[in-house]
Design an enzyme around this catalytic site. Sequence first.
Site, PDB file in Angstrom:
ATOM      1  N   ASP A  79     129.735   5.041  37.670  1.00  0.00           N
ATOM      2  CA  ASP A  79     130.265   4.361  36.490  1.00  0.00           C
ATOM      3  C   ASP A  79     130.135   5.196  35.214  1.00  0.00           C
ATOM      4  O   ASP A  79     131.026   5.185  34.368  1.00  0.00           O
ATOM      5  CB  ASP A  79     129.626   2.991  36.306  1.00  0.00           C
ATOM      6  CG  ASP A  79     128.101   3.037  36.246  1.00  0.00           C
ATOM      7  OD1 ASP A  79     127.519   4.130  36.424  1.00  0.00           O
ATOM      8  OD2 ASP A  79     127.486   1.981  36.025  1.00  0.00           O
ATOM      9  N   ASP A 120     124.808   4.469  45.804  1.00  0.00           N
ATOM     10  CA  ASP A 120     124.319   3.122  45.494  1.00  0.00           C
ATOM     11  C   ASP A 120     125.297   2.007  45.842  1.00  0.00           C
ATOM     12  O   ASP A 120     124.911   0.851  45.944  1.00  0.00           O
ATOM     13  CB  ASP A 120     123.955   3.014  44.012  1.00  0.00           C
ATOM     14  CG  ASP A 120     122.676   3.761  43.667  1.00  0.00           C
ATOM     15  OD1 ASP A 120     121.989   4.213  44.597  1.00  0.00           O
ATOM     16  OD2 ASP A 120     122.379   3.895  42.475  1.00  0.00           O
ATOM     17  N   GLY A 168     124.892  11.802  39.967  1.00  0.00           N
ATOM     18  CA  GLY A 168     124.160  12.097  41.196  1.00  0.00           C
ATOM     19  C   GLY A 168     125.097  12.518  42.311  1.00  0.00           C
ATOM     20  O   GLY A 168     126.194  11.986  42.443  1.00  0.00           O
ATOM     21  N   ARG A 180     124.143  15.698  34.806  1.00  0.00           N
ATOM     22  CA  ARG A 180     124.331  14.581  33.881  1.00  0.00           C
ATOM     23  C   ARG A 180     124.541  15.155  32.494  1.00  0.00           C
ATOM     24  O   ARG A 180     123.940  16.163  32.127  1.00  0.00           O
ATOM     25  CB  ARG A 180     123.130  13.642  33.928  1.00  0.00           C
ATOM     26  CG  ARG A 180     122.855  13.121  35.348  1.00  0.00           C
ATOM     27  CD  ARG A 180     121.875  11.965  35.373  1.00  0.00           C
ATOM     28  NE  ARG A 180     121.506  11.610  36.738  1.00  0.00           N
ATOM     29  CZ  ARG A 180     122.230  10.835  37.535  1.00  0.00           C
ATOM     30  NH1 ARG A 180     123.376  10.334  37.083  1.00  0.00           N
ATOM     31  NH2 ARG A 180     121.833  10.558  38.756  1.00  0.00           N
ATOM     32  N   ARG A 227     118.832   1.131  41.741  1.00  0.00           N
ATOM     33  CA  ARG A 227     118.183   0.560  40.551  1.00  0.00           C
ATOM     34  C   ARG A 227     118.673  -0.855  40.265  1.00  0.00           C
ATOM     35  O   ARG A 227     117.895  -1.775  40.061  1.00  0.00           O
ATOM     36  CB  ARG A 227     118.405   1.460  39.329  1.00  0.00           C
ATOM     37  CG  ARG A 227     117.554   2.702  39.316  1.00  0.00           C
ATOM     38  CD  ARG A 227     117.631   3.407  37.979  1.00  0.00           C
ATOM     39  NE  ARG A 227     118.979   3.837  37.667  1.00  0.00           N
ATOM     40  CZ  ARG A 227     119.506   4.986  38.056  1.00  0.00           C
ATOM     41  NH1 ARG A 227     118.790   5.816  38.799  1.00  0.00           N
ATOM     42  NH2 ARG A 227     120.741   5.319  37.710  1.00  0.00           N
ATOM     43  N   THR A 257     129.074   7.758  44.854  1.00  0.00           N
ATOM     44  CA  THR A 257     127.693   7.371  44.559  1.00  0.00           C
ATOM     45  C   THR A 257     127.110   6.656  45.767  1.00  0.00           C
ATOM     46  O   THR A 257     127.767   5.814  46.375  1.00  0.00           O
ATOM     47  CB  THR A 257     127.600   6.443  43.324  1.00  0.00           C
ATOM     48  OG1 THR A 257     126.294   5.848  43.267  1.00  0.00           O
ATOM     49  CG2 THR A 257     128.644   5.338  43.363  1.00  0.00           C
ATOM     50  N   ASP A 272     127.511   0.700  43.904  1.00  0.00           N
ATOM     51  CA  ASP A 272     127.337  -0.236  42.792  1.00  0.00           C
ATOM     52  C   ASP A 272     128.571  -0.400  41.904  1.00  0.00           C
ATOM     53  O   ASP A 272     128.459  -0.857  40.761  1.00  0.00           O
ATOM     54  CB  ASP A 272     126.148   0.191  41.930  1.00  0.00           C
ATOM     55  CG  ASP A 272     126.305   1.601  41.370  1.00  0.00           C
ATOM     56  OD1 ASP A 272     127.263   2.313  41.767  1.00  0.00           O
ATOM     57  OD2 ASP A 272     125.461   2.013  40.549  1.00  0.00           O
TER      58      ASP A 272
END
Length: 318
Positions: A103, A127, A11, A72, A171, A125, A129
Site C-alpha cells: 500500500d 502480508d 518489503g 523504503r 502487523r 507483499t 493486506d
Amino acid sequence: MKKIAILTSGGDAPGMNAAIRAVVRTALKNDIEVIGINMGYEGLINGDFHPMDRRAVSDIIQKGGTILKTARCPEFKDPVVREKAAQVLRIYGIEGLIVIGGDGSFMGAKGLSDLGIKTIGLPGTIDNDLAYTDYTIGFDTAQNTITDAINKLRDTSSSHQRVSVVEVMGRNCGDLALYAGLAGGATTILVPEKKMTKEEAIREVMEGRKMKKNHNLVVVAEGVGGARELAQDIEELTGIEARATVLGHIQRGGVPTAFDRILAARMGHRAVELLMEGKSARVVGIKANKIIDMDIYEALAMERTFDEELYKIAMDMS
C-alpha cells in the site's frame, strides 16, 4: 507507448522476479522498451536506471527476492520529491511506470499519477493486506514457508510434550497466521482482527492438555506480538514447558510457489496491457480467480475484511 519502467518497492516478496519477467517479456513482445529502476523510489529519484532485455530476466522466475533490489523511501511522501521523480522519468522519455509493492508503494504510484505519469500497481507483499485483491504476490509462498517451519516444530514439540508459540509476520493483517495456523493444525491462533486475551490463550492450551494432546501449537501474528512473553506466561501459570519461535525474515525468502509464479505472470501481463490501452492510476488484482484491475484511489480506500468463516473453521478444528 514506446518506453516503460518498472520498480519494486517496500518489503520484498517471493514472486516479484516472476512479475518483473512477465512485464519485461510482455512489453518486448509488443515492441516496448523497458527500463529497470534499482532500489525502488530511491533509485527513481537518483536515476539508477538500466535497460532490460530478454536475457536480463532469464533464469529468474524461480528466484526469491527481487533482481531490481528494493528500499523504503519515506521522503517520497514529500510533493517536491515526487515532482523531481516525475521530471526524471520525463527526461528519460519514460511514458509509463509499473510499481510492484504494497500500500505504501501504491501511494507513491498514486502521487506520480497525479503529476501526469501513467502508473500501474501490482500487489507484491507477503502480508496479503490489500483489500481489493484476494491474494497478493508472495503470500502463498510465505504461508507455505511458515507451514513447513510449523511441521518441523511439531516433531520436537511432540517429543518433549511442550507448547510451541510461533510468531509470524502480519502487523495489521492476520492472514499469514490464520492460513498457516489452519494448515499446521494450531491449537490457538492470535490475530490483530480477533481480540483474545492472554488468559483465553492459556485456557485453550490447558483444554488441549485435558484432551491428552502431546503438544500444543500457538500461532501469533506480529501485530499481536509477545510470543516470548506468552511462552513464559504459559510455562509459569501451567507448568507446561513452552518455547517461543520468531520466524522473522525467513518468511520473505525462498523459491516462489507455482501459485505465486503464475499469479505474478498473469498480473504482470495485464499491467502492460493496461499501459498499452492508455490507462493510468490502476492496480491489478485477482478476484474469484479472475484477473481484475481497478482505480488506485478506490483500491486504497477499501476496508479490509477478515475471513471470519475461515477463522471459525480453524478454531472448531483446533
